[in-house]
Design a protein around this motif. Structure first.
Motif, PDB file in Angstrom:
ATOM      1  N   ASP A  31       0.820  -1.204   0.000  1.00  0.00           N
ATOM      2  CA  ASP A  31       0.000   0.000   0.000  1.00  0.00           C
ATOM      3  C   ASP A  31       0.861   1.264   0.000  1.00  0.00           C
ATOM      4  OD1 ASP A  31      -1.558   2.202   1.860  1.00  0.00           O
ATOM      5  OD2 ASP A  31      -2.918   1.066   0.553  1.00  0.00           O
ATOM      6  N   PHE A  32       0.448   2.253  -0.816  1.00  0.00           N
ATOM      7  CA  PHE A  32       1.163   3.522  -0.913  1.00  0.00           C
ATOM      8  C   PHE A  32       1.374   4.169   0.443  1.00  0.00           C
ATOM      9  CE2 PHE A  32       0.795   5.669  -5.321  1.00  0.00           C
ATOM     10  CZ  PHE A  32       1.264   4.527  -5.942  1.00  0.00           C
ATOM     11  N   PHE A  33       0.309   4.219   1.229  1.00  0.00           N
ATOM     12  CA  PHE A  33       0.294   5.081   2.407  1.00  0.00           C
ATOM     13  C   PHE A  33       0.724   4.370   3.683  1.00  0.00           C
ATOM     14  CE2 PHE A  33      -2.972   6.590  -0.603  1.00  0.00           C
ATOM     15  CZ  PHE A  33      -2.431   7.826  -0.895  1.00  0.00           C
ATOM     16  N   THR A  34       0.334   3.100   3.851  1.00  0.00           N
ATOM     17  CA  THR A  34       0.656   2.391   5.084  1.00  0.00           C
ATOM     18  C   THR A  34       1.960   1.623   5.006  1.00  0.00           C
ATOM     19  OG1 THR A  34      -0.530   0.363   4.438  1.00  0.00           O
ATOM     20  CG2 THR A  34      -1.817   2.117   5.492  1.00  0.00           C
ATOM     21  N   GLY A  35       2.411   1.303   3.789  1.00  0.00           N
ATOM     22  CA  GLY A  35       3.611   0.497   3.627  1.00  0.00           C
ATOM     23  C   GLY A  35       3.383  -0.972   3.900  1.00  0.00           C
ATOM     24  N   GLU A  36       2.120  -1.362   4.137  1.00  0.00           N
ATOM     25  CA  GLU A  36       1.796  -2.746   4.434  1.00  0.00           C
ATOM     26  C   GLU A  36       1.427  -3.521   3.168  1.00  0.00           C
ATOM     27  OE1 GLU A  36      -1.312  -2.688   7.296  1.00  0.00           O
ATOM     28  OE2 GLU A  36      -0.064  -1.857   8.895  1.00  0.00           O
ATOM     29  N   PHE A  37       1.714  -4.820   3.193  1.00  0.00           N
ATOM     30  CA  PHE A  37       1.392  -5.660   2.052  1.00  0.00           C
ATOM     31  C   PHE A  37      -0.098  -5.984   2.044  1.00  0.00           C
ATOM     32  CE2 PHE A  37       0.843  -9.762  -0.083  1.00  0.00           C
ATOM     33  CZ  PHE A  37       1.447  -9.478  -1.307  1.00  0.00           C
ATOM     34  N   VAL A  38      -0.734  -5.828   0.874  1.00  0.00           N
ATOM     35  CA  VAL A  38      -2.154  -6.117   0.700  1.00  0.00           C
ATOM     36  C   VAL A  38      -2.272  -7.361  -0.174  1.00  0.00           C
ATOM     37  CG1 VAL A  38      -4.371  -5.257  -0.134  1.00  0.00           C
ATOM     38  CG2 VAL A  38      -2.706  -3.672   0.885  1.00  0.00           C
ATOM     39  N   ALA A  39      -3.005  -8.365   0.308  1.00  0.00           N
ATOM     40  CA  ALA A  39      -3.123  -9.628  -0.423  1.00  0.00           C
ATOM     41  C   ALA A  39      -3.935  -9.449  -1.707  1.00  0.00           C
ATOM     42  CB  ALA A  39      -3.780 -10.681   0.468  1.00  0.00           C
ATOM     43  N   SER A  40      -3.799 -10.414  -2.610  1.00  0.00           N
ATOM     44  CA  SER A  40      -4.543 -10.404  -3.858  1.00  0.00           C
ATOM     45  C   SER A  40      -6.040 -10.326  -3.594  1.00  0.00           C
ATOM     46  CB  SER A  40      -4.214 -11.680  -4.645  1.00  0.00           C
ATOM     47  OG  SER A  40      -5.032 -11.785  -5.785  1.00  0.00           O
ATOM     48  N   ASP A  41      -6.726  -9.497  -4.356  1.00  0.00           N
ATOM     49  CA  ASP A  41      -8.152  -9.252  -4.169  1.00  0.00           C
ATOM     50  C   ASP A  41      -8.816  -9.232  -5.543  1.00  0.00           C
ATOM     51  OD1 ASP A  41     -10.690  -8.215  -3.737  1.00  0.00           O
ATOM     52  OD2 ASP A  41     -10.024  -6.639  -2.390  1.00  0.00           O
ATOM     53  N   PRO A  42      -9.899 -10.009  -5.751  1.00  0.00           N
ATOM     54  CA  PRO A  42     -10.564 -10.010  -7.058  1.00  0.00           C
ATOM     55  C   PRO A  42     -11.127  -8.652  -7.460  1.00  0.00           C
ATOM     56  CG  PRO A  42     -11.858 -11.213  -5.418  1.00  0.00           C
ATOM     57  CD  PRO A  42     -10.508 -10.961  -4.815  1.00  0.00           C
ATOM     58  N   ASN A  43     -11.321  -7.757  -6.485  1.00  0.00           N
ATOM     59  CA  ASN A  43     -11.768  -6.404  -6.811  1.00  0.00           C
ATOM     60  C   ASN A  43     -10.621  -5.513  -7.278  1.00  0.00           C
ATOM     61  OD1 ASN A  43     -14.560  -6.645  -6.235  1.00  0.00           O
ATOM     62  ND2 ASN A  43     -14.136  -6.480  -4.042  1.00  0.00           N
ATOM     63  N   ASN A  44      -9.409  -6.067  -7.290  1.00  0.00           N
ATOM     64  CA  ASN A  44      -8.239  -5.292  -7.687  1.00  0.00           C
ATOM     65  C   ASN A  44      -7.496  -5.995  -8.827  1.00  0.00           C
ATOM     66  OD1 ASN A  44      -6.058  -3.508  -7.800  1.00  0.00           O
ATOM     67  ND2 ASN A  44      -4.983  -4.493  -6.112  1.00  0.00           N
ATOM     68  N   PRO A  45      -8.071  -6.002 -10.038  1.00  0.00           N
ATOM     69  CA  PRO A  45      -7.354  -6.552 -11.197  1.00  0.00           C
ATOM     70  C   PRO A  45      -6.279  -5.573 -11.646  1.00  0.00           C
ATOM     71  CG  PRO A  45      -9.455  -5.659 -11.885  1.00  0.00           C
ATOM     72  CD  PRO A  45      -9.400  -5.498 -10.396  1.00  0.00           C
TER      73      PRO A  45
END
Length: 250
Positions: A163-177
């Motif tokens: 993530d740009f702002f938190t620096g945390e890893f975001v898992a794969s999400d079907p809403n995010n192609p």
């Protein structure tokens, strides 16, 4: 023994044949999220689109590929307020931004163009579509024209990201192609003239986070000349003969 006499001859023969068939095609990626494109002969990659490397003024003027194997493409923001942020291009307010990628001198014999994007979106309740909105989809124009052709094929992939702002890893999400691949096969689109230059136009909406783009130029794999095919077959026959004789001796 026969195989000792053949070995020094067989390897260069086969190598020469393989080199002749390989031609100038290669595969190259400019971002870890992107795919190698088979039969690519020129790759332009735009990554590290951050404030640490480029400015909004430079983006509006046009930036060159920062990949090692380039085809002379320029990426330019043509309208809107997307700007280089800490991890890529971002826009907080306004009506989105438009971009173009321009290649003024296309490779000879161009048959297909592949455009890959890596843009974090949220197509669920947040309604952030990046280039996926119908009016934002990449379109191809060529030879100075305004054809604005949609791609002949399109593929998407959902990748995890930081993530740009938190620096945390975001898992794969079907809403995010977020990894998209657009391909223009010129023959299937009815393009019958040589393409000497081309332009890919596209747009993004607010809060889409653009990390990287890549343009690949492809040519059809050449059909081997009769003498090249014969050389390859001869080399394979020699290798087979050597292998058989070595097997018999053991």
């Amino acid at each position: 023994m026969i195989h000792h006499r053949l070995r020094p001859f067989a390897t260069p023969l086969l190598a020469a044949a393989c080199f002749a068939l390989a031609g100038s095609a290669y595969a190259s990626t400019t971002h870890s999220a992107f795919d190698d494109i088979e039969d690519s002969v020129a790759t332009d990659g735009f990554n590290n689109l951050t404030a640490a490397r480029i400015t909004a003024t430079q983006l509006a003027a046009g930036i060159a590929s920062n990949s090692e194997t380039e085809g002379g493409a320029i990426l330019r923001r043509t309208s809107g307020g997307a700007y280089p942020a800490s991890s890529g291009l971002y826009q907080f307010a306004g009506n989105g931004s438009t971009f173009e990628t321009v290649v003024s001198d296309a490779v000879d014999g161009l048959t297909s163009i592949v455009f890959q994007t890596y843009i974090n979106v949220s197509t669920g309740s947040n309604g952030i579509y990046g280039v996926l909105a119908q009016n934002n989809l990449p379109r191809l124009s060529f030879n100075g024209g305004a054809q604005f052709l949609l791609s002949s094929s399109q593929a998407s992939e959902n990748l995890g990201y930081t993530d740009f702002f938190t620096g945390e890893f975001v898992a794969s999400d079907p809403n995010n192609p977020n990894h998209l691949t657009f391909t223009w096969n010129l023959a299937s689109l009815g393009v019958t003239v040589p393409v000497d230059s081309f332009r890919i136009t596209f747009a993004t909406d607010n809060h889409a986070q653009s990390l990287a783009f890549q343009v690949d130029q492809l040519v059809a794999a050449p059909v081997p000349e009769p003498q090249t095919a014969a050389l390859l077959l001869g080399g394979m026959a020699v290798i087979t003969l050597v292998a058989r004789r070595r097997t018999r001796q053991h």
